[in-house]
Design a protein around this motif. Structure first.
Motif, short mmCIF file in Angstrom:
data_model
loop_
_atom_site.label_atom_id
_atom_site.label_comp_id
_atom_site.label_asym_id
_atom_site.label_seq_id
_atom_site.Cartn_x
_atom_site.Cartn_y
_atom_site.Cartn_z
N ASP A 152 -6.78 6.55 11.88
CA ASP A 152 -8.11 6.14 11.42
C ASP A 152 -9.12 7.24 11.74
N ARG A 153 -9.94 7.59 10.76
CA ARG A 153 -10.83 8.74 10.90
C ARG A 153 -12.05 8.42 11.77
N ARG A 154 -12.61 7.25 11.53
CA ARG A 154 -13.86 6.97 12.27
C ARG A 154 -13.99 5.47 12.55
N TYR A 155 -14.36 5.15 13.80
CA TYR A 155 -14.78 3.79 14.15
C TYR A 155 -16.23 3.87 14.64
N ALA A 156 -17.01 2.86 14.29
CA ALA A 156 -18.37 2.77 14.83
C ALA A 156 -18.79 1.31 14.77
N ILE A 157 -19.44 0.86 15.82
CA ILE A 157 -19.80 -0.56 15.94
C ILE A 157 -21.31 -0.76 15.83
N ASP A 158 -21.67 -1.73 15.03
CA ASP A 158 -23.05 -2.20 14.98
C ASP A 158 -23.13 -3.42 15.90
N ALA A 159 -23.74 -3.24 17.05
CA ALA A 159 -23.79 -4.32 18.05
C ALA A 159 -25.13 -5.08 18.00
N THR A 160 -25.79 -5.03 16.85
CA THR A 160 -27.12 -5.66 16.73
C THR A 160 -27.09 -7.16 17.01
N LYS A 161 -26.04 -7.83 16.50
CA LYS A 161 -25.99 -9.29 16.67
C LYS A 161 -25.98 -9.67 18.15
N LEU A 162 -25.16 -8.96 18.90
CA LEU A 162 -25.05 -9.24 20.34
C LEU A 162 -26.38 -8.95 21.05
N GLU A 163 -27.04 -7.91 20.63
CA GLU A 163 -28.32 -7.56 21.25
C GLU A 163 -29.41 -8.58 20.87
N LYS A 164 -29.49 -8.89 19.58
CA LYS A 164 -30.57 -9.79 19.11
C LYS A 164 -30.37 -11.22 19.61
N GLU A 165 -29.11 -11.71 19.51
CA GLU A 165 -28.86 -13.12 19.87
C GLU A 165 -28.77 -13.33 21.36
N LEU A 166 -28.11 -12.39 22.03
CA LEU A 166 -27.79 -12.64 23.45
C LEU A 166 -28.43 -11.64 24.40
N GLY A 167 -29.21 -10.72 23.85
CA GLY A 167 -29.97 -9.80 24.69
C GLY A 167 -29.11 -8.79 25.45
N TRP A 168 -27.88 -8.53 24.95
CA TRP A 168 -27.01 -7.57 25.66
C TRP A 168 -27.23 -6.15 25.17
N LYS A 169 -27.29 -5.23 26.12
CA LYS A 169 -27.33 -3.79 25.80
C LYS A 169 -26.48 -3.06 26.82
N PRO A 170 -25.80 -1.97 26.42
CA PRO A 170 -25.03 -1.23 27.42
C PRO A 170 -25.95 -0.56 28.45
N ALA A 171 -25.48 -0.49 29.69
CA ALA A 171 -26.29 0.15 30.73
C ALA A 171 -26.05 1.66 30.76
N GLU A 172 -24.84 2.07 30.34
CA GLU A 172 -24.48 3.50 30.45
C GLU A 172 -24.58 4.20 29.10
N THR A 173 -25.02 5.44 29.12
CA THR A 173 -24.86 6.31 27.95
C THR A 173 -23.48 6.96 28.09
N PHE A 174 -23.01 7.66 27.08
CA PHE A 174 -21.72 8.34 27.22
C PHE A 174 -21.80 9.39 28.34
N GLU A 175 -22.94 10.06 28.42
CA GLU A 175 -23.09 11.14 29.40
C GLU A 175 -22.98 10.61 30.85
N THR A 176 -23.63 9.48 31.12
CA THR A 176 -23.57 8.94 32.49
C THR A 176 -22.19 8.33 32.76
N GLY A 177 -21.64 7.61 31.75
CA GLY A 177 -20.37 6.93 31.94
C GLY A 177 -19.20 7.89 32.10
N ILE A 178 -19.20 8.97 31.34
CA ILE A 178 -18.06 9.89 31.40
C ILE A 178 -18.07 10.65 32.74
N ARG A 179 -19.27 10.95 33.24
CA ARG A 179 -19.36 11.63 34.54
C ARG A 179 -18.81 10.71 35.65
N LYS A 180 -19.19 9.43 35.61
CA LYS A 180 -18.67 8.48 36.60
C LYS A 180 -17.15 8.38 36.50
N THR A 181 -16.66 8.41 35.25
CA THR A 181 -15.22 8.25 35.03
C THR A 181 -14.44 9.45 35.59
#
Ligand code: NAD
Ligand code: TYD
Length: 351
Positions: A294-323
């Motif tokens: 598969d060439r590309r995956y990308a998620i639209d997480a708008t529903k989760l954000e709008k309905e349930l107020g969820w947002k990720p805490a990490e950016t890729f830059e912060t998360g990959i450094r921790k990893t």
């Protein structure tokens, strides 16, 4: 209490550890301990009375029924699956067995249990099924990201088996009224990630002077989410999601594979430079592409954000450094895995 399946794997163990850290509610953890299940992930809760580990198969109707009757969980969260696309290409059978047949038997046991609950318990009960964005197939460069209304177009035996399980879960809601929730998440990364998947494999190979294998041109895009953010999303959906709904979970972090590998090399060059002064990038090797990749995956997480107020805490830059830091600090964990069965897989896949 809640019952978690697959809680000795990558995401399941992160979920169990976070749950026990943040909440007072006990967890029964049912895991078959396949090559991907690792009790080392759960070492820190080995003596925690709120964690009950049971070795077993989600497809074992008798065992699951017994656990449900004995512990009376208010929710079942299904993480258990065969999860590696490349393995599903070499041998799809286990994927059909666990992801399709296993989920079916689990649903049957849960349905029988739920039917027997009293009205109050029945109204409170939830079955949460953890799934993937791969069920939607692949995107072209300029396509909008997947939302919950995208058609299912799975392309690998892995994604087809997950799609089948999602359909079963949906059908149990529509036909039997089982109170279900489904989450479809993008690629996760973080602690306890088995070193057969891109990010932990690259960190491990880099540190061991081995080639960093890039399939094809390395321009395939994945949408990366730090595993702890996936865990918060699942907790949020479990507590407030609308029954029968599906929620896409993603980090808004689309990256081509080659860029991901370059970033890991840059961080390693900084934190643990090679003795010869060269960059880890010199270990990058282009190898034969994955069939049907598969060439590309990308998620639209708008529903989760709008309905349930969820947002990720990490950016890729912060998360990959921790990893990367986690893998540097936990080399013994990796060494325990990279032996026996796993080495045989590496030989077969990268010969
Ligand atoms: P994993 O392969 O690391 O762990 C799977 C766990 O399930 C292992 O502990 C294994 O022993 C257990 N298991 C396998 N078959 C079983 C069976 N028949 N009965 C009981 N236990 C069994 O997988 P993961 O990456 O932690 O993924 C967990 C779930 O999340 C899967 O359903 C996967 O499809 C989904 N998911 C994963 C990602 C990702 O990037 N890793 C992204 C989205 C969704
Ligand atoms: P992977 O971690 O297997 O996740 P998935 O296939 O579920 O997205 O792979 C992530 C991406 O990295 C995918 O496009 C395949 C690619 N990849 C490589 O280029 N080399 C590797 O050795 C592996 C394991 C993956």
């Amino acid at each position: 209490m809640i019952l978690v399946t697959g809680g000795a794997g990558f995401i399941g163990s992160n979920f169990v550890l976070d749950w026990l850290d943040k909440l007072d509610e006990p967890v029964i953890n049912l895991d078959k301990l396949t090559y991907a299940g690792n009790l080392d992930n759960l070492k820190t809760v080995a003596d925690n009375k709120k964690h009950i580990f049971v070795k077993g198969d989600i497809g074992d109707f008798e065992l699951v029924s017994k656990l449900l009757a004995e512990h009376k969980p208010r929710a079942v969260l299904n993480f258990a699956a065969e999860s590696h696309v490349d393995r599903s290409i070499h041998g799809p059978e286990d994927f059909i067995q666990t992801n399709v047949v296993g989920t079916f038997h689990l649903l049957e046991a849960v349905r029988a249990y739920w039917r027997g609950l009293d009205d109050e318990e029945k109204a409170a009960f939830k079955f949460l099924h953890v799934s993937t964005d791969e069920v939607y197939g692949t995107l072209e460069k300029n396509d909008p990201p997947f939302n919950e209304r995208n058609r299912y177009e799975p392309n690998s035996p892995y994604s087809a088996s997950k799609a089948a399980s999602d359909h079963l879960v949906r059908a149990y809601h529509h036909t039997y009224g089982l109170p279900v929730l489904t989450t479809n998440c993008s690629n996760n990364y973080g602690p306890y990630h088995f070193p057969e998947k891109l990010i932990p494999l690259v960190i491990h190979n880099a540190l061991n002077g081995k080639p960093l294998p890039i399939y094809g041109d390395g321009q395939q895009i994945r949408d990366w989410l730090f595993v702890k953010d996936h865990c918060t999303a699942i907790r949020r959906v479990l507590s407030a999601g609308r029954l029968g709904e599906t929620y896409n979970v993603g980090g808004w972090n689309e990256k081509p594979n080659l860029e991901v590998v370059h970033t890991i090399c840059d961080i390693l060059d900084e934190l643990q430079p090679r003795a010869d002064g060269q960059s880890y990038k010199s270990q990058i090797t282009f190898v034969k592409d994955r069939p049907g990749h598969d060439r590309r995956y990308a998620i639209d997480a708008t529903k989760l954000e709008k309905e349930l107020g969820w947002k990720p805490a990490e950016t890729f830059e912060t998360g990959i450094r921790k990893t990367v830091q986690w893998y540097l600090d936990n080399q013994a964990w990796v060494e325990n895995i990279t032996s026996g069965q796993y080495l045989k897989w590496v030989e077969k896949q990268y010969q």
